[in-house]
Design an enzyme around this catalytic site. Structure first.
Site, PDB file in Angstrom:
ATOM      1  N   LYS A  49       0.829  -1.259  -0.016  1.00  0.00           N
ATOM      2  CA  LYS A  49      -0.034  -0.064   0.294  1.00  0.00           C
ATOM      3  C   LYS A  49       0.781   1.245  -0.086  1.00  0.00           C
ATOM      4  O   LYS A  49       0.606   2.225  -0.794  1.00  0.00           O
ATOM      5  CB  LYS A  49      -0.832  -0.149   1.157  1.00  0.00           C
ATOM      6  CG  LYS A  49      -2.237  -0.898   1.028  1.00  0.00           C
ATOM      7  CD  LYS A  49      -2.817  -0.918   2.369  1.00  0.00           C
ATOM      8  CE  LYS A  49      -4.028  -1.724   2.579  1.00  0.00           C
ATOM      9  NZ  LYS A  49      -4.562  -2.136   3.805  1.00  0.00           N
ATOM     10  N   GLN A  93      -5.354  -1.733   9.671  1.00  0.00           N
ATOM     11  CA  GLN A  93      -5.304  -2.802   9.301  1.00  0.00           C
ATOM     12  C   GLN A  93      -5.689  -3.878  10.148  1.00  0.00           C
ATOM     13  O   GLN A  93      -5.398  -3.986  11.320  1.00  0.00           O
ATOM     14  CB  GLN A  93      -3.787  -3.200   8.893  1.00  0.00           C
ATOM     15  CG  GLN A  93      -3.309  -4.550   8.245  1.00  0.00           C
ATOM     16  CD  GLN A  93      -4.217  -4.594   6.599  1.00  0.00           C
ATOM     17  OE1 GLN A  93      -4.081  -3.503   6.149  1.00  0.00           O
ATOM     18  NE2 GLN A  93      -4.746  -5.656   6.345  1.00  0.00           N
ATOM     19  N   ASP A 116     -11.888   2.750   3.897  1.00  0.00           N
ATOM     20  CA  ASP A 116     -11.892   1.505   3.883  1.00  0.00           C
ATOM     21  C   ASP A 116     -13.259   1.167   3.645  1.00  0.00           C
ATOM     22  O   ASP A 116     -13.643  -0.020   3.351  1.00  0.00           O
ATOM     23  CB  ASP A 116     -11.586   0.573   5.244  1.00  0.00           C
ATOM     24  CG  ASP A 116     -10.359  -0.316   4.961  1.00  0.00           C
ATOM     25  OD1 ASP A 116     -10.014  -0.458   3.791  1.00  0.00           O
ATOM     26  OD2 ASP A 116      -9.614  -0.854   5.674  1.00  0.00           O
TER      27      ASP A 116
END
Ligand code: NAD
Length: 290
Positions: A49, A93, A116
């Protein structure tokens, strides 16, 4: 074959152009990823990422926290990112160490920075078709793969295997919308579904996100169906230098004989996830200055 790696590259180039346009207006989109502990798969993913972020000209930050961090310390880190003007989008995460409450962490994220798309406000917006929110990157990537591969979705029967909050459920909500690139008749199958092949054989579009290696075989697929394999499973392979390799949920060799289009693993849905995350972050930045 649907080449997810190539489509993701195109999207990253589009994102880089949008980033350049924002920089003319004096703004650099910023994405932060909070990594708690040192789960090896998460570490690799977060590194990718970060690389993609920098590659697109964005400001990328990885906040590394020890696995022993308390819930309160993690929430206060989320508060800091909510308040940081250089960060337009961020995510924590998953999975988190067991002593941490992931739902409470997600609810603490400012929905405007929740790239997200897991905050209940964004989940709700997605469900009612409000395009002002953020859609989770993996199912958004699947929709983009279908659109850019000229797959007709309108009125088609889309069968989804899996009902997780990060893939199956949002995927169903997306395909159901009265919007271009959706408008499908949607069936969701899961671990309690009886006679799974009866459903899968009726699908025009089959999206498989079960996390079970090779669970979808060719005899479960209607000839001509489009098959999207979201699964990423590590299986032993003594011929590979690492002793393992990655496979999807789709038994590739038998399904390719019957499907009209199919995504490979790796190189299908996987690369799209990061590309869509970058796109969500640019959107967050654009909204922040509009
Ligand atoms: P999950 O374990 O949370 O959910 C799996 C779902 O599949 C569950 O809802 C379960 O009911 C269903 N299921 C399991 N076995 C089944 C069976 N035999 N028949 C019917 N349904 C069954 O997993 P997830 O987080 O949704 O991820 C699914 C897969 O997608 C995993 O392999 C994961 O690694 C992969 N994934 C890939 C990406 C990507 O970027 N490509 C992103 C997220 C997840």
């Amino acid at each position: 074959m649907i080449d997810g790696a190539a489509i993701a590259r195109t999207i990253r180039e589009e994102v880089a152009r949008d980033v350049a346009a924002l920089s003319v207006r004096g703004m650099q989109p910023g994405l932060a990823v909070v990594l708690v502990g040192d789960d090896p798969a998460s570490t690799v993913y977060v590194r990718n990422k970060d690389k993609a972020c920098t590659g697109a000209g964005m400001h990328g930050v990885t906040v590394r926290l020890p696995a022993s961090i308390s819930q309160q310390q993690l929430l206060s880190q989320v508060d800091d990112l909510n308040a940081d003007p250089a960060i337009h989008g961020f995510l924590v995460q998953m999975p988190l160490p067991r002593h941490l409450d992931a739902d409470a962490v997600i609810r603490r994220i400012d929905p405007k920075k929740d790239v997200d798309g897991f905050h209940p406000v964004n989940v709700g917006k997605m469900l009612i078709g409000d395009t002002d929110g953020f859609v989770p990157a993996t199912p958004a990537g699947v929709r983009e793969l279908l659109a850019r591969s000229d797959v007709e979705t309108d009125g088609q029967h889309c069968v989804i295997i899996g009902r997780s909050n990060i893939v199956g459920k949002p995927m169903a909500a997306i395909m159901l919308q009265n919007q271009p690139g959706a408008n499908a008749t949607v069936t969701v199958c899961h671990s309690r579904t009886k006679s799974l092949p009866e459903f899968t054989r009726r699908a025009d579009i089959l999206i498989v996100a079960a996390g079970k290696a090779n669970m979808l075989r060719g005899d479960m697929v209607k000839p001509g169906a489009v098959v999207i394999d979201v699964g990423i499973n590590r299986v032993n392979d003594e011929s590979a230098p690492s002793g393992h390799r990655l496979v999807g949920d789709v038994e590739f060799d038998s399904v390719r004989e019957v499907a009209s289009k199919l995504t490979p693993v790796p190189g299908g849905v996987g690369p799209m996830t990061i590309a869509m995350l970058l796109r969500n972050t640019v959107r967050a930045a654009e909204r922040a200055i509009s």
